[in-house]
Design an enzyme around this catalytic site. Sequence first.
Site, mmCIF file in Angstrom:
data_model
loop_
_atom_site.group_PDB
_atom_site.id
_atom_site.type_symbol
_atom_site.label_atom_id
_atom_site.label_comp_id
_atom_site.label_asym_id
_atom_site.label_seq_id
_atom_site.Cartn_x
_atom_site.Cartn_y
_atom_site.Cartn_z
ATOM 1 N N ASP A 27 0.834 -1.207 0.000
ATOM 2 C CA ASP A 27 0.000 0.000 0.000
ATOM 3 C C ASP A 27 0.867 1.255 0.000
ATOM 4 O O ASP A 27 1.823 1.362 0.771
ATOM 5 C CB ASP A 27 -0.889 0.007 1.253
ATOM 6 C CG ASP A 27 -1.832 1.194 1.274
ATOM 7 O OD1 ASP A 27 -2.820 1.180 0.525
ATOM 8 O OD2 ASP A 27 -1.571 2.161 2.028
ATOM 9 N N TYR A 48 2.526 10.381 -0.503
ATOM 10 C CA TYR A 48 3.556 9.996 0.470
ATOM 11 C C TYR A 48 4.934 10.502 0.026
ATOM 12 O O TYR A 48 5.362 10.276 -1.116
ATOM 13 C CB TYR A 48 3.610 8.474 0.684
ATOM 14 C CG TYR A 48 2.384 7.874 1.369
ATOM 15 C CD1 TYR A 48 1.415 8.676 1.980
ATOM 16 C CD2 TYR A 48 2.186 6.501 1.416
ATOM 17 C CE1 TYR A 48 0.295 8.120 2.602
ATOM 18 C CE2 TYR A 48 1.071 5.937 2.038
ATOM 19 C CZ TYR A 48 0.132 6.759 2.627
ATOM 20 O OH TYR A 48 -0.962 6.209 3.241
ATOM 21 N N GLN A 64 -10.338 2.075 3.816
ATOM 22 C CA GLN A 64 -9.063 1.989 4.544
ATOM 23 C C GLN A 64 -9.089 2.958 5.729
ATOM 24 O O GLN A 64 -8.809 4.135 5.586
ATOM 25 C CB GLN A 64 -7.883 2.308 3.614
ATOM 26 C CG GLN A 64 -6.570 2.064 4.336
ATOM 27 C CD GLN A 64 -5.331 2.326 3.497
ATOM 28 O OE1 GLN A 64 -4.438 3.029 3.930
ATOM 29 N NE2 GLN A 64 -5.260 1.752 2.316
ATOM 30 N N LYS A 121 7.466 0.075 23.092
ATOM 31 C CA LYS A 121 8.839 0.613 23.170
ATOM 32 C C LYS A 121 8.889 2.063 23.654
ATOM 33 O O LYS A 121 9.957 2.561 24.000
ATOM 34 C CB LYS A 121 9.553 0.457 21.819
ATOM 35 C CG LYS A 121 9.038 1.319 20.690
ATOM 36 C CD LYS A 121 9.823 1.002 19.415
ATOM 37 C CE LYS A 121 9.305 1.750 18.214
ATOM 38 N NZ LYS A 121 10.047 1.422 16.998
HETATM 39 N N1 LIG Z 1 -5.261 5.816 4.492
HETATM 40 C C1 LIG Z 1 -4.653 6.606 5.317
HETATM 41 O O1 LIG Z 1 -5.057 7.740 5.554
HETATM 42 C C2 LIG Z 1 -3.403 6.111 5.988
HETATM 43 C C3 LIG Z 1 -2.816 6.844 7.040
HETATM 44 C C4 LIG Z 1 -1.671 6.320 7.632
HETATM 45 C C5 LIG Z 1 -1.145 5.107 7.193
HETATM 46 N N2 LIG Z 1 -1.721 4.444 6.141
HETATM 47 C C6 LIG Z 1 -1.171 3.164 5.607
HETATM 48 O O2 LIG Z 1 -0.920 2.269 6.664
HETATM 49 C C7 LIG Z 1 0.460 1.894 6.643
HETATM 50 C C8 LIG Z 1 0.922 1.571 8.018
HETATM 51 O O3 LIG Z 1 0.827 2.721 8.866
HETATM 52 P P1 LIG Z 1 1.875 2.881 10.039
HETATM 53 O O4 LIG Z 1 3.244 2.907 9.472
HETATM 54 O O5 LIG Z 1 1.441 4.001 10.902
HETATM 55 O O6 LIG Z 1 1.613 1.463 10.778
HETATM 56 P P2 LIG Z 1 2.102 0.750 12.090
HETATM 57 O O7 LIG Z 1 2.396 -0.629 11.649
HETATM 58 O O8 LIG Z 1 1.094 0.962 13.167
HETATM 59 O O9 LIG Z 1 3.450 1.498 12.545
HETATM 60 C C9 LIG Z 1 4.627 1.259 11.837
HETATM 61 C C10 LIG Z 1 5.832 1.810 12.574
HETATM 62 O O10 LIG Z 1 5.919 1.258 13.889
HETATM 63 C C11 LIG Z 1 7.264 0.872 14.164
HETATM 64 N N3 LIG Z 1 7.275 -0.607 14.240
HETATM 65 C C12 LIG Z 1 6.585 -1.459 13.435
HETATM 66 N N4 LIG Z 1 6.817 -2.727 13.776
HETATM 67 C C13 LIG Z 1 7.651 -2.700 14.812
HETATM 68 C C14 LIG Z 1 8.247 -3.699 15.603
HETATM 69 N N5 LIG Z 1 8.006 -5.000 15.373
HETATM 70 N N6 LIG Z 1 9.066 -3.324 16.622
HETATM 71 C C15 LIG Z 1 9.311 -2.027 16.862
HETATM 72 N N7 LIG Z 1 8.782 -1.008 16.147
HETATM 73 C C16 LIG Z 1 7.956 -1.349 15.123
HETATM 74 C C17 LIG Z 1 8.105 1.382 12.999
HETATM 75 O O11 LIG Z 1 8.487 2.724 13.245
HETATM 76 P P3 LIG Z 1 9.909 3.161 13.914
HETATM 77 O O12 LIG Z 1 10.902 2.077 13.666
HETATM 78 O O13 LIG Z 1 10.228 4.439 13.226
HETATM 79 O O14 LIG Z 1 9.603 3.394 15.359
HETATM 80 C C18 LIG Z 1 7.098 1.389 11.869
HETATM 81 O O15 LIG Z 1 7.439 2.260 10.806
HETATM 82 C C19 LIG Z 1 1.138 3.097 5.959
HETATM 83 O O16 LIG Z 1 2.394 2.783 5.434
HETATM 84 C C20 LIG Z 1 0.138 3.384 4.877
HETATM 85 O O17 LIG Z 1 0.279 2.458 3.828
HETATM 86 C C21 LIG Z 1 -2.841 4.920 5.550
#
Ligand SMILES: NC(=O)c1ccc[n+]([C@@H]2O[C@H](COP(=O)([O-])OP(=O)(O)OC[C@H]3O[C@@H](n4cnc5c(N)ncnc54)[C@H](OP(=O)(O)O)[C@@H]3O)[C@@H](O)[C@H]2O)c1
Length: 332
Positions: A49, A54, A177, A216
């Site tokens: 996605d 972005y 989404q 964390k």
């Molecule tokens: N439609 C919309 O309006 C909208 C809005 C937002 C997002 N999205 C979509 O949703 C996707 C996911 O969003 P998100 O990145 O906020 O999701 P998330 O999975 O809740 O957070 C991801 C972040 O958390 C940390 N992380 C993830 N797994 C980890 C682990 N196992 N251990 C430690 N830290 C971990 C990392 O950041 P760090 O390493 O930097 O701490 C990672 O970049 C986006 O890429 C996008 O495709 C859509």
Amino acid sequence: MEFRHLGRSGLMVSEISYGNWITHGSQVEEDAAKECVKAALDEGITTFDTADVYAGTKAEEVLGRALKGVRRESLEIFTKVYWPTGSGPNDRGLSRKHITESINGSLRRLQTDYVDLYQAHRFDYETPLEETLKTFDDLVRQGKVLYVGVSEWTADQIAQALKIADQMGFDRLVSNQPQYSMLWRVIEAEVVPLCQNEGLSQIVWSPIAQGILTGKYLPGQPPPAGSRATDPTGGGFISRMLGNDVLTRVQDLKPIAADLGLTMAQLAVAWVLQNPNVASAIVGATKPEQVRDNVKASGVKLDAEVMKKIDDVLGPIVERDPAKTVSPEKRP
Ligand SMILES: NC(=O)c1ccc[n+]([C@@H]2O[C@H](COP(=O)([O-])OP(=O)(O)OC[C@H]3O[C@@H](n4cnc5c(N)ncnc54)[C@H](OP(=O)(O)O)[C@@H]3O)[C@@H](O)[C@H]2O)c1
């Protein structure tokens, strides 16, 4: 990796998908981005996605390069349109002009002839819904887009769109989404029941609450070095959830995860996947080991007792108000 149908459609998606908001073209360098995509592919993720907006369109380019050489038929590539991609009044929103121009830019950057799912990134109050849906339908007929969906639309907005599509014979929406996690459940009251009846799935974002549900971030302490909270862009988005009450209660989830032999991230991703209306949880990652950790939530079942324990720990910090699903009244 397990797979689920996207809405009532024939399309299967990996129940854990990989998204590149904040990370590709911004928080992480190209090599790290490619390593995360490679880890995702190695772990069986087939659904990716992104969005035109972005990293000011750079994220689509990075993803396009990272997926180059992978058999196109083995992937489901999702992107979105609505938020500004330029400074002009027509570089935003869901008008026929912007959608038509934006999809062409997305396809070029992603180096593909079509995207599997094209999503309206918010509701556009300044464009007639018929204009948007007709344009989406045209893109499907042109073969540039296989399925259409929306993001962060209310139940009323989705219902209006379905009514118009049915009256006009347009291709129907297959997905929404929304943000969804243990902490943010605003879709449960209205959006999910409507979508269940109408054959739309949720593809949910920030299932780990941007990293907070990994545990964390410790209450009263500075965020860990290199985490999203320390990133100039990401920090602004995550800061709203970094209050001490939230962080303290999240720490109290650790024994629940440990008892199940899960990491906190796995518990968070597994939690959203218990909702049968969720087709896929989109996880983000800055490091390949995070992807490898998170994918192990696929197939995990949490019983009613565990779900209740989680609710008891989180208590009043869970957001459930359906009015929190909002799109800007004026285009940004
Ligand atoms: N439609 C919309 O309006 C909208 C809005 C937002 C997002 N999205 C979509 O949703 C996707 C996911 O969003 P998100 O990145 O906020 O999701 P998330 O999975 O809740 O957070 C991801 C972040 O958390 C940390 N992380 C993830 N797994 C980890 C682990 N196992 N251990 C430690 N830290 C971990 C990392 O950041 P760090 O390493 O930097 O701490 C990672 O970049 C986006 O890429 C996008 O495709 C859509």
